[in-house]
Motif scaffolding. Sequence first.
Motif, PDB file in Angstrom:
ATOM      1  N   PHE A  20       0.854  -1.186   0.000  1.00 32.77           N
ATOM      2  CA  PHE A  20       0.000   0.000   0.000  1.00 32.77           C
ATOM      3  C   PHE A  20       0.886   1.231   0.000  1.00 32.77           C
ATOM      4  O   PHE A  20       1.432   1.614   1.024  1.00 32.77           O
ATOM      5  N   ASN A  21       1.061   1.823  -1.172  1.00 37.54           N
ATOM      6  CA  ASN A  21       1.850   3.044  -1.310  1.00 37.54           C
ATOM      7  C   ASN A  21       0.907   4.225  -1.473  1.00 37.54           C
ATOM      8  O   ASN A  21      -0.047   4.159  -2.249  1.00 37.54           O
ATOM      9  N   VAL A  22       1.212   5.287  -0.738  1.00 38.76           N
ATOM     10  CA  VAL A  22       0.364   6.481  -0.755  1.00 38.76           C
ATOM     11  C   VAL A  22       1.202   7.673  -1.195  1.00 38.76           C
ATOM     12  O   VAL A  22       2.318   7.868  -0.705  1.00 38.76           O
ATOM     13  N   ARG A  23       0.662   8.458  -2.128  1.00 41.30           N
ATOM     14  CA  ARG A  23       1.328   9.700  -2.525  1.00 41.30           C
ATOM     15  C   ARG A  23       1.209  10.686  -1.372  1.00 41.30           C
ATOM     16  O   ARG A  23       0.101  10.992  -0.919  1.00 41.30           O
ATOM     17  N   ASP A  30      11.921  11.083  -0.388  1.00 42.61           N
ATOM     18  CA  ASP A  30      12.526  11.637  -1.594  1.00 42.61           C
ATOM     19  C   ASP A  30      11.607  11.547  -2.809  1.00 42.61           C
ATOM     20  O   ASP A  30      11.554  12.455  -3.624  1.00 42.61           O
ATOM     21  N   ASP A  31      10.861  10.441  -2.931  1.00 43.03           N
ATOM     22  CA  ASP A  31      10.013  10.267  -4.102  1.00 43.03           C
ATOM     23  C   ASP A  31       8.552  10.654  -3.853  1.00 43.03           C
ATOM     24  O   ASP A  31       7.715  10.537  -4.734  1.00 43.03           O
ATOM     25  N   GLY A  32       8.240  11.123  -2.641  1.00 43.23           N
ATOM     26  CA  GLY A  32       6.884  11.543  -2.336  1.00 43.23           C
ATOM     27  C   GLY A  32       5.917  10.402  -2.096  1.00 43.23           C
ATOM     28  O   GLY A  32       4.715  10.604  -2.077  1.00 43.23           O
ATOM     29  N   ILE A  33       6.441   9.183  -1.917  1.00 43.59           N
ATOM     30  CA  ILE A  33       5.608   8.004  -1.691  1.00 43.59           C
ATOM     31  C   ILE A  33       5.835   7.487  -0.277  1.00 43.59           C
ATOM     32  O   ILE A  33       6.966   7.295   0.160  1.00 43.59           O
ATOM     33  N   ILE A  34       4.739   7.242   0.430  1.00 48.80           N
ATOM     34  CA  ILE A  34       4.801   6.641   1.762  1.00 48.80           C
ATOM     35  C   ILE A  34       4.432   5.167   1.588  1.00 48.80           C
ATOM     36  O   ILE A  34       3.366   4.864   1.033  1.00 48.80           O
ATOM     37  N   PRO A  35       5.292   4.235   2.044  1.00 46.66           N
ATOM     38  CA  PRO A  35       5.063   2.802   1.789  1.00 46.66           C
ATOM     39  C   PRO A  35       4.147   2.127   2.819  1.00 46.66           C
ATOM     40  O   PRO A  35       4.408   1.005   3.243  1.00 46.66           O
ATOM     41  N   ALA A  42      -7.370   5.850   6.880  1.00 42.77           N
ATOM     42  CA  ALA A  42      -7.426   5.220   5.557  1.00 42.77           C
ATOM     43  C   ALA A  42      -8.460   5.853   4.633  1.00 42.77           C
ATOM     44  O   ALA A  42      -8.239   5.939   3.429  1.00 42.77           O
ATOM     45  N   ASN A  43      -9.583   6.316   5.180  1.00 42.71           N
ATOM     46  CA  ASN A  43     -10.600   6.939   4.334  1.00 42.71           C
ATOM     47  C   ASN A  43     -10.065   8.170   3.610  1.00 42.71           C
ATOM     48  O   ASN A  43     -10.421   8.431   2.470  1.00 42.71           O
ATOM     49  N   GLU A  44      -9.181   8.938   4.277  1.00 45.25           N
ATOM     50  CA  GLU A  44      -8.580  10.105   3.643  1.00 45.25           C
ATOM     51  C   GLU A  44      -7.414   9.703   2.743  1.00 45.25           C
ATOM     52  O   GLU A  44      -7.269  10.206   1.638  1.00 45.25           O
ATOM     53  N   GLU A  45      -6.590   8.790   3.229  1.00 45.28           N
ATOM     54  CA  GLU A  45      -5.390   8.400   2.490  1.00 45.28           C
ATOM     55  C   GLU A  45      -5.699   7.569   1.255  1.00 45.28           C
ATOM     56  O   GLU A  45      -4.899   7.529   0.316  1.00 45.28           O
ATOM     57  N   ILE A  46      -6.853   6.928   1.220  1.00 47.52           N
ATOM     58  CA  ILE A  46      -7.212   6.101   0.069  1.00 47.52           C
ATOM     59  C   ILE A  46      -7.307   6.944  -1.208  1.00 47.52           C
ATOM     60  O   ILE A  46      -7.103   6.447  -2.306  1.00 47.52           O
ATOM     61  N   LEU A  47      -7.583   8.230  -1.046  1.00 47.38           N
ATOM     62  CA  LEU A  47      -7.656   9.132  -2.205  1.00 47.38           C
ATOM     63  C   LEU A  47      -6.317   9.265  -2.912  1.00 47.38           C
ATOM     64  O   LEU A  47      -6.264   9.602  -4.101  1.00 47.38           O
ATOM     65  N   ASN A  48      -5.224   9.014  -2.191  1.00 48.14           N
ATOM     66  CA  ASN A  48      -3.881   9.123  -2.761  1.00 48.14           C
ATOM     67  C   ASN A  48      -3.194   7.769  -2.896  1.00 48.14           C
ATOM     68  O   ASN A  48      -1.980   7.709  -3.073  1.00 48.14           O
ATOM     69  N   LEU A  49      -3.959   6.684  -2.801  1.00 47.79           N
ATOM     70  CA  LEU A  49      -3.407   5.338  -2.884  1.00 47.79           C
ATOM     71  C   LEU A  49      -2.948   5.042  -4.311  1.00 47.79           C
ATOM     72  O   LEU A  49      -3.709   5.202  -5.265  1.00 47.79           O
ATOM     73  N   ALA A 110      -2.100   5.025  15.671  1.00 46.61           N
ATOM     74  CA  ALA A 110      -0.693   4.952  15.266  1.00 46.61           C
ATOM     75  C   ALA A 110      -0.365   3.706  14.446  1.00 46.61           C
ATOM     76  O   ALA A 110       0.796   3.471  14.126  1.00 46.61           O
ATOM     77  N   LEU A 111      -1.363   2.913  14.083  1.00 47.04           N
ATOM     78  CA  LEU A 111      -1.099   1.668  13.360  1.00 47.04           C
ATOM     79  C   LEU A 111      -1.148   1.877  11.851  1.00 47.04           C
ATOM     80  O   LEU A 111      -2.093   2.457  11.323  1.00 47.04           O
ATOM     81  N   ASP A 112      -0.123   1.380  11.171  1.00 41.35           N
ATOM     82  CA  ASP A 112      -0.026   1.489   9.717  1.00 41.35           C
ATOM     83  C   ASP A 112      -0.077   0.110   9.078  1.00 41.35           C
ATOM     84  O   ASP A 112       0.573  -0.824   9.548  1.00 41.35           O
ATOM     85  N   LEU A 113      -0.818  -0.004   7.987  1.00 40.20           N
ATOM     86  CA  LEU A 113      -0.868  -1.226   7.209  1.00 40.20           C
ATOM     87  C   LEU A 113       0.208  -1.124   6.129  1.00 40.20           C
ATOM     88  O   LEU A 113       0.130  -0.283   5.236  1.00 40.20           O
TER      89      LEU A 113
END
Length: 134
Positions: A20-23, A30-35, A42-49, A110-113
């Motif tokens: 699951f990489n998020v812009r 460095d590349d603007g991607i969060i791994p 997730a509801n907000e971050e899914i827009l940048n998935l 604080a939990l990340d998938l």
Amino acid sequence: MITENEDSQQANNLINIITFNVRATKTVTDDGIIPWINIARANEEILNLVDADELVIAEKEVSISIDYPFENPETFSLISPIGFTRTQLLIAIREKFITFAKAQNIEIDALDLVSLDVYKTDSGSIEITLDIDL
């Protein structure tokens, strides 16, 4: 459709790892991607998935096990006539994760998938485990 899985089989063959990489909206890499994707947001971050609508599992039914950080691990099944995209999996996992966390009184902010480990059992069933990071 989500149903409780009663007889989970022993998974034995890792066949895929779904990431699951998020812009990043605020560049922290460095590349603007969060791994990873934060479960609570997730509801907000899914827009940048990245590759959100990519079909990542072709099978029509999967069983998903959530153990960390729960004292009592939980398992549920998903059924889809066309297989599963990252978005479908993420929405279902987040929904169940929040339900289980409330029932067990666990804070998930604080939990990340990071990824999903996809296994195929001897009988051909698909079982998924979550790679959760704190």
